[in-house]
Design a protein around this motif. Structure first.
Motif, mmCIF file in Angstrom:
data_model
loop_
_atom_site.group_PDB
_atom_site.id
_atom_site.type_symbol
_atom_site.label_atom_id
_atom_site.label_comp_id
_atom_site.label_asym_id
_atom_site.label_seq_id
_atom_site.Cartn_x
_atom_site.Cartn_y
_atom_site.Cartn_z
ATOM 1 N N ASP A 122 0.811 -1.221 0.000
ATOM 2 C CA ASP A 122 0.000 0.000 0.000
ATOM 3 C C ASP A 122 0.843 1.270 0.000
ATOM 4 O O ASP A 122 0.322 2.369 -0.243
ATOM 5 N N GLU A 126 0.763 3.387 -6.369
ATOM 6 C CA GLU A 126 0.445 3.338 -7.799
ATOM 7 C C GLU A 126 -0.649 2.312 -8.027
ATOM 8 O O GLU A 126 -0.898 1.432 -7.215
ATOM 9 N N ARG A 127 -1.297 2.433 -9.195
ATOM 10 C CA ARG A 127 -2.234 1.406 -9.643
ATOM 11 C C ARG A 127 -1.717 0.819 -10.948
ATOM 12 O O ARG A 127 -1.050 1.512 -11.719
ATOM 13 N N VAL A 147 -4.865 -2.867 -5.967
ATOM 14 C CA VAL A 147 -3.967 -1.891 -6.609
ATOM 15 C C VAL A 147 -4.014 -2.009 -8.131
ATOM 16 O O VAL A 147 -3.132 -1.516 -8.816
ATOM 17 N N THR A 148 -5.055 -2.650 -8.654
ATOM 18 C CA THR A 148 -5.189 -2.760 -10.098
ATOM 19 C C THR A 148 -6.191 -1.736 -10.612
ATOM 20 O O THR A 148 -7.173 -1.406 -9.950
ATOM 21 N N ASN A 149 -5.933 -1.245 -11.826
ATOM 22 C CA ASN A 149 -6.841 -0.332 -12.496
ATOM 23 C C ASN A 149 -8.094 -1.063 -12.953
ATOM 24 O O ASN A 149 -8.103 -2.299 -13.032
#
Length: 244
Positions: A122, A126-127, A147-149
């Motif tokens: 965390d 970024e993603r 953390v994925t788009n």
């Protein structure tokens, strides 16, 4: 990938491995490795897993307006570092997360042109369009979904310990559905993936590739290869009369 489970695999299931003075192999199952990478062709098998993963990632990505612009690889072992190598060929930005603070892993990542992290997930801030999870840590497998788009793709290449229980939150499942994310697993590969792996390794920086195999153990001391040392990346057993 055998649907009925009645397969055999040398050194894995039902067949002896390849540690023999002589063996016979059907021609159709042999994949040629050139002078580059030479003996580093030992990396073709783990690289084939990554080649298959990227084939599937590319196929899944076609469902939407998507590109693998930013990639996260979790784990900087042999699979993770090879995943980062493949990722740098297609992505604008590659990040690698591992616990190691010292040793060869941080420099191996940076010398690829990738960004190395050893803080918590965390804190990266970024993603990502693609996550290659190569640690086998069940908690991390769940955490990377956060953390994925949208339209993000998560490939699980690590194998968890048997019997480990984790809690799947409703928010995580909701995010997978509403943001059109995909999670899939991969382990073994087809002939074309071995061929692609051999090609990518031949095109890679051979000096960098050689640093992945950081320990060679003679056959007479083979047991030492199974005793993990702190800075190990990839250990191989060196057979007699085979030059380094």
């Amino acid at each position: 990938m055998c649907r009925n489970g009645r397969f055999t695999e040398a050194g894995i299931r039902g067949l002896d491995g390849y540690a023999a003075e002589m063996l016979a192999l059907p021609f159709d199952f042999a994949v040629k490795v050139g002078t580059d990478p030479g003996l580093l062709g030992v990396l073709v098998e783990p690289a084939s897993v990554v080649a298959k993963a990227w084939e599937h990632i590319s196929h899944i990505g076609r469902r939407a307006d998507w590109a693998a612009n930013r990639v996260l690889v979790t784990g900087a072992g042999p699979i993770g570092l090879l995943a980062a190598l493949f990722a740098t060929r297609v992505a604008d930005e590659v990040h690698v997360l591992d616990r190691a603070e010292n040793g060869p892993k941080p420099s191996l990542v940076r010398d690829l042109g990738a960004l190395y992290h050893n803080e918590s997930l965390d804190r990266i801030g970024e993603r990502f369009d693609v996550v290659m999870e190569c640690t086998g840590d069940a908690d991390l497998m769940l955490a990377v979904a956060g953390v994925t788009n949208p339209n993000g793709i998560i490939c699980l290449a690590g194998v968890t310990d048997e019997g480990r229980e984790v809690r799947l939150s409703s928010d995580l499942v909701r995010g997978l559905v509403l943001e059109n994310r995909t999670v899939f697993g991969t382990v073994n590969a087809n002939r074309r993936h071995y061929e692609e792996a051999a090609r990518v390794l031949a095109e890679a920086n051979q000096s960098w590739l050689g640093r992945l195999v950081n320990r060679r153990v003679p056959l007479v001391r083979f047991a030492e290869a199974y005793a993990r040392e702190p800075d190990d990346v990839k250990t191989v057993i060196q057979f007699p009369d085979v030059p380094s």
